[in-house]
Every structure is written in C-alpha cells, then in structure tokens.
Design a protein around this motif. Sequence first.
Motif, PDB file in Angstrom:
ATOM      1  N   ALA A 116      -5.384  31.172   2.044  1.00 22.92           N
ATOM      2  CA  ALA A 116      -6.551  30.481   2.556  1.00 22.92           C
ATOM      3  C   ALA A 116      -7.841  31.049   1.944  1.00 22.92           C
ATOM      4  CB  ALA A 116      -6.590  30.568   4.077  1.00 22.92           C
ATOM      5  N   GLU A 117      -7.896  32.366   1.793  1.00 23.04           N
ATOM      6  CA  GLU A 117      -9.096  32.978   1.208  1.00 23.04           C
ATOM      7  C   GLU A 117      -9.287  32.553  -0.244  1.00 23.04           C
ATOM      8  OE1 GLU A 117      -9.294  37.225   1.698  1.00 23.04           O
ATOM      9  OE2 GLU A 117      -8.575  37.068   3.760  1.00 23.04           O
ATOM     10  N   LEU A 118      -8.190  32.500  -0.993  1.00 27.10           N
ATOM     11  CA  LEU A 118      -8.294  32.094  -2.402  1.00 27.10           C
ATOM     12  C   LEU A 118      -8.683  30.628  -2.522  1.00 27.10           C
ATOM     13  CD1 LEU A 118      -5.240  33.986  -3.923  1.00 27.10           C
ATOM     14  CD2 LEU A 118      -7.664  34.559  -4.153  1.00 27.10           C
ATOM     15  N   THR A 119      -8.165  29.789  -1.629  1.00 18.58           N
ATOM     16  CA  THR A 119      -8.546  28.376  -1.634  1.00 18.58           C
ATOM     17  C   THR A 119     -10.035  28.233  -1.335  1.00 18.58           C
ATOM     18  OG1 THR A 119      -6.332  27.679  -0.984  1.00 18.58           O
ATOM     19  CG2 THR A 119      -8.127  26.150  -0.526  1.00 18.58           C
ATOM     20  N   ALA A 120     -10.530  28.989  -0.359  1.00 17.55           N
ATOM     21  CA  ALA A 120     -11.959  28.952  -0.030  1.00 17.55           C
ATOM     22  C   ALA A 120     -12.792  29.460  -1.207  1.00 17.55           C
ATOM     23  CB  ALA A 120     -12.231  29.782   1.225  1.00 17.55           C
ATOM     24  N   LEU A 121     -12.293  30.476  -1.902  1.00 21.09           N
ATOM     25  CA  LEU A 121     -12.996  30.995  -3.069  1.00 21.09           C
ATOM     26  C   LEU A 121     -13.098  29.928  -4.156  1.00 21.09           C
ATOM     27  CD1 LEU A 121     -14.257  33.238  -4.823  1.00 21.09           C
ATOM     28  CD2 LEU A 121     -11.915  33.922  -5.426  1.00 21.09           C
ATOM     29  N   ILE A 122     -11.997  29.243  -4.444  1.00 17.40           N
ATOM     30  CA  ILE A 122     -12.016  28.176  -5.461  1.00 17.40           C
ATOM     31  C   ILE A 122     -12.976  27.071  -5.038  1.00 17.40           C
ATOM     32  CG2 ILE A 122     -10.642  26.364  -6.569  1.00 17.40           C
ATOM     33  CD1 ILE A 122     -10.153  29.111  -7.739  1.00 17.40           C
ATOM     34  N   ASP A 123     -12.961  26.711  -3.763  1.00 17.13           N
ATOM     35  CA  ASP A 123     -13.907  25.696  -3.275  1.00 17.13           C
ATOM     36  C   ASP A 123     -15.343  26.121  -3.567  1.00 17.13           C
ATOM     37  OD1 ASP A 123     -11.865  24.062  -2.283  1.00 17.13           O
ATOM     38  OD2 ASP A 123     -12.033  24.839  -0.232  1.00 17.13           O
ATOM     39  N   ARG A 124     -15.677  27.404  -3.291  1.00 21.18           N
ATOM     40  CA  ARG A 124     -17.036  27.896  -3.531  1.00 21.18           C
ATOM     41  C   ARG A 124     -17.377  27.906  -5.017  1.00 21.18           C
ATOM     42  NH1 ARG A 124     -15.470  31.952  -0.009  1.00 21.18           N
ATOM     43  NH2 ARG A 124     -15.629  33.539  -1.626  1.00 21.18           N
ATOM     44  N   LEU A 125     -16.420  28.324  -5.842  1.00 18.83           N
ATOM     45  CA  LEU A 125     -16.690  28.396  -7.284  1.00 18.83           C
ATOM     46  C   LEU A 125     -16.866  27.009  -7.891  1.00 18.83           C
ATOM     47  CD1 LEU A 125     -14.238  31.258  -8.335  1.00 18.83           C
ATOM     48  CD2 LEU A 125     -16.702  31.418  -7.901  1.00 18.83           C
ATOM     49  N   ARG A 126     -16.103  26.054  -7.430  1.00 16.26           N
ATOM     50  CA  ARG A 126     -16.200  24.696  -7.984  1.00 16.26           C
ATOM     51  C   ARG A 126     -17.507  24.014  -7.597  1.00 16.26           C
ATOM     52  NH1 ARG A 126     -11.901  20.982  -6.440  1.00 16.26           N
ATOM     53  NH2 ARG A 126     -12.657  19.717  -8.166  1.00 16.26           N
ATOM     54  N   VAL A 127     -18.154  24.481  -6.545  1.00 20.13           N
ATOM     55  CA  VAL A 127     -19.434  23.908  -6.119  1.00 20.13           C
ATOM     56  C   VAL A 127     -20.581  24.381  -7.022  1.00 20.13           C
ATOM     57  CG1 VAL A 127     -21.125  23.937  -4.218  1.00 20.13           C
ATOM     58  CG2 VAL A 127     -18.725  23.569  -3.733  1.00 20.13           C
ATOM     59  N   GLU A 128     -20.362  25.481  -7.733  1.00 24.61           N
ATOM     60  CA  GLU A 128     -21.401  25.951  -8.661  1.00 24.61           C
ATOM     61  C   GLU A 128     -21.726  24.817  -9.631  1.00 24.61           C
ATOM     62  OE1 GLU A 128     -23.100  28.909  -8.971  1.00 24.61           O
ATOM     63  OE2 GLU A 128     -22.192  29.549  -7.093  1.00 24.61           O
ATOM     64  N   PRO A 129     -23.000  24.652  -9.988  1.00 31.14           N
ATOM     65  CA  PRO A 129     -23.363  23.539 -10.874  1.00 31.14           C
ATOM     66  C   PRO A 129     -22.724  23.623 -12.259  1.00 31.14           C
ATOM     67  CG  PRO A 129     -25.270  24.927 -10.388  1.00 31.14           C
ATOM     68  CD  PRO A 129     -24.141  25.425  -9.547  1.00 31.14           C
ATOM     69  N   GLY A 130     -22.332  24.802 -12.663  1.00 28.11           N
ATOM     70  CA  GLY A 130     -21.701  24.979 -13.969  1.00 28.11           C
ATOM     71  C   GLY A 130     -21.271  26.412 -14.115  1.00 28.11           C
ATOM     72  N   GLU A 131     -20.732  26.729 -15.290  1.00 32.57           N
ATOM     73  CA  GLU A 131     -20.397  28.122 -15.549  1.00 32.57           C
ATOM     74  C   GLU A 131     -21.677  28.941 -15.543  1.00 32.57           C
ATOM     75  OE1 GLU A 131     -16.389  27.942 -18.248  1.00 32.57           O
ATOM     76  OE2 GLU A 131     -18.302  28.168 -19.283  1.00 32.57           O
ATOM     77  N   THR A 132     -21.530  30.206 -15.220  1.00 37.68           N
ATOM     78  CA  THR A 132     -22.669  31.117 -15.185  1.00 37.68           C
ATOM     79  C   THR A 132     -22.301  32.368 -15.966  1.00 37.68           C
ATOM     80  OG1 THR A 132     -21.912  32.274 -13.211  1.00 37.68           O
ATOM     81  CG2 THR A 132     -23.240  30.298 -12.855  1.00 37.68           C
ATOM     82  N   GLU A 133     -23.182  33.336 -15.940  1.00 35.75           N
ATOM     83  CA  GLU A 133     -22.876  34.593 -16.615  1.00 35.75           C
ATOM     84  C   GLU A 133     -21.736  35.330 -15.930  1.00 35.75           C
ATOM     85  OE1 GLU A 133     -26.777  36.386 -16.838  1.00 35.75           O
ATOM     86  OE2 GLU A 133     -27.103  35.493 -18.798  1.00 35.75           O
ATOM     87  N   TRP A 134     -21.468  35.042 -14.673  1.00 35.59           N
ATOM     88  CA  TRP A 134     -20.415  35.733 -13.914  1.00 35.59           C
ATOM     89  C   TRP A 134     -19.220  34.835 -13.582  1.00 35.59           C
ATOM     90  CZ3 TRP A 134     -19.634  33.447  -9.207  1.00 35.59           C
ATOM     91  CH2 TRP A 134     -20.683  32.657  -8.723  1.00 35.59           C
ATOM     92  N   LEU A 135     -19.192  33.617 -14.131  1.00 37.96           N
ATOM     93  CA  LEU A 135     -18.130  32.658 -13.814  1.00 37.96           C
ATOM     94  C   LEU A 135     -17.726  31.876 -15.056  1.00 37.96           C
ATOM     95  CD1 LEU A 135     -16.377  30.962 -11.855  1.00 37.96           C
ATOM     96  CD2 LEU A 135     -18.433  29.602 -11.376  1.00 37.96           C
ATOM     97  N   GLU A 136     -16.420  31.877 -15.345  1.00 37.08           N
ATOM     98  CA  GLU A 136     -15.880  31.153 -16.494  1.00 37.08           C
ATOM     99  C   GLU A 136     -14.660  30.359 -16.046  1.00 37.08           C
ATOM    100  OE1 GLU A 136     -15.108  30.013 -20.527  1.00 37.08           O
ATOM    101  OE2 GLU A 136     -16.866  30.997 -19.698  1.00 37.08           O
ATOM    102  N   PHE A 137     -14.608  29.083 -16.433  1.00 37.51           N
ATOM    103  CA  PHE A 137     -13.447  28.231 -16.190  1.00 37.51           C
ATOM    104  C   PHE A 137     -12.726  27.985 -17.512  1.00 37.51           C
ATOM    105  CE2 PHE A 137     -16.296  26.639 -12.716  1.00 37.51           C
ATOM    106  CZ  PHE A 137     -15.501  27.038 -11.652  1.00 37.51           C
ATOM    107  N   LYS A 138     -11.408  28.016 -17.472  1.00 33.07           N
ATOM    108  CA  LYS A 138     -10.580  27.694 -18.634  1.00 33.07           C
ATOM    109  C   LYS A 138      -9.514  26.709 -18.183  1.00 33.07           C
ATOM    110  CE  LYS A 138     -12.210  30.459 -21.821  1.00 33.07           C
ATOM    111  NZ  LYS A 138     -13.069  29.847 -22.807  1.00 33.07           N
ATOM    112  N   ALA A 139      -9.263  25.698 -18.984  1.00 37.94           N
ATOM    113  CA  ALA A 139      -8.231  24.727 -18.633  1.00 37.94           C
ATOM    114  C   ALA A 139      -6.851  25.372 -18.736  1.00 37.94           C
ATOM    115  CB  ALA A 139      -8.325  23.491 -19.523  1.00 37.94           C
ATOM    116  N   ASN A 140      -6.470  25.852 -19.913  1.00 41.95           N
ATOM    117  CA  ASN A 140      -5.126  26.408 -20.031  1.00 41.95           C
ATOM    118  C   ASN A 140      -4.974  27.363 -21.195  1.00 41.95           C
ATOM    119  OD1 ASN A 140      -2.497  26.658 -19.025  1.00 41.95           O
ATOM    120  ND2 ASN A 140      -1.699  25.207 -20.500  1.00 41.95           N
TER     121      ASN A 140
END
Length: 171
Positions: A1-25
């Motif tokens: 549940a905590e990890l799901t909530a974390l992903i929800d919070r990260l996906r709400v960010e307007p885009g990648e930041t200096e502290w957040l990176e998304f990779k498809a695969n």
Amino acid sequence: AELTALIDRLRVEPGETEWLEFKANRYEPQVLGEYLSALANAAGLIGKPRAYLVFGIKDGTHEVVGTDFDPTNAKGNGSQLLPLWLSLGLRPNVGFENHTLEYQGKRLVIFEINPAFDRPVEFYGTAHIRVGTSKTILANHPEKQRQLWMRRVDWSAAICEQASLTDLDPE
C-alpha cells in the motif's frame, strides 16, 4: 500500500525533476549506476529525503507500461549481481533500496535512493548530477560540486546535550 501511494504521488509530479526519473523498460548497468549517483547528489543539493528512479512508467505522459527488468536477478559488470555491483561502485555509499510491485496490473521497479549528505556520491570514480532532467558529470558543474561539499556539518560547533563537565579533558 505504501509503494502504491508513493507511485501515485510521483505520477502527479508535472514531469521528471532533478530527484525523479521515469524509465519505460531500458536498463544498462553502468547507466543505472550513474543515475543513482546523479539522483543522490541532486536530492542532497535540494534537501529531498529521497530520490527515485522508477522503471515501468513512460517519461512525459507518466503512462504505466510495466517492465520486465528484475534487479534482483540482473548482473552488473561480469557475474556480480546488480545490487551488489551497484553498491560497491557508489562512494560514499549513501544507500538505496529497490522495490518491485504490481501497480494497475503492471509490474514496476522503484529505486529509492538516499541523498548525498556531506560530499558528492561517485559511481566507480565519477560523480554525476541531474541538471533539470538531464544526467551529466558533476565536474562540469563546479558550483553544484562546491554546494555539495559545503553541505558538510561542522560537528565541532554542535552542542552535545548528554555531555557533562566530567567528559572534558582536564588539560
């Protein structure tokens, strides 16, 4: 549940930041280690308690696409398991955790990275940094490198609440 909530919070960010990176695969051991260095250093500079590298989410759209990347079975350089190889390459090793979870029916992998706190974090001898959403070599940004070194805590000026006069050396 905590990890799901974390992903929800990260996906709400307007885009990648200096502290957040998304990779498809996509995953390459050397590049992954460089990202750990860059994200740790960026999080340390801006005072974030953690930085995140998330596999299975597209950059830009934040669409959940899932990943087949398995860091627990992947290899680093040679035959070493990836987490060990990454840990050995980080100096100082500020620590990171990787988590795998099912999110919206897709498999995601999250690297949760502790921030640099008293010096730049290097990966096998080279420190990296995020400038906006780009990963680059920290030495190319001396002002950021200097800021990381200046974040050192001067313990000589700190008050130790548990100390008494008997702890002092008479000389």
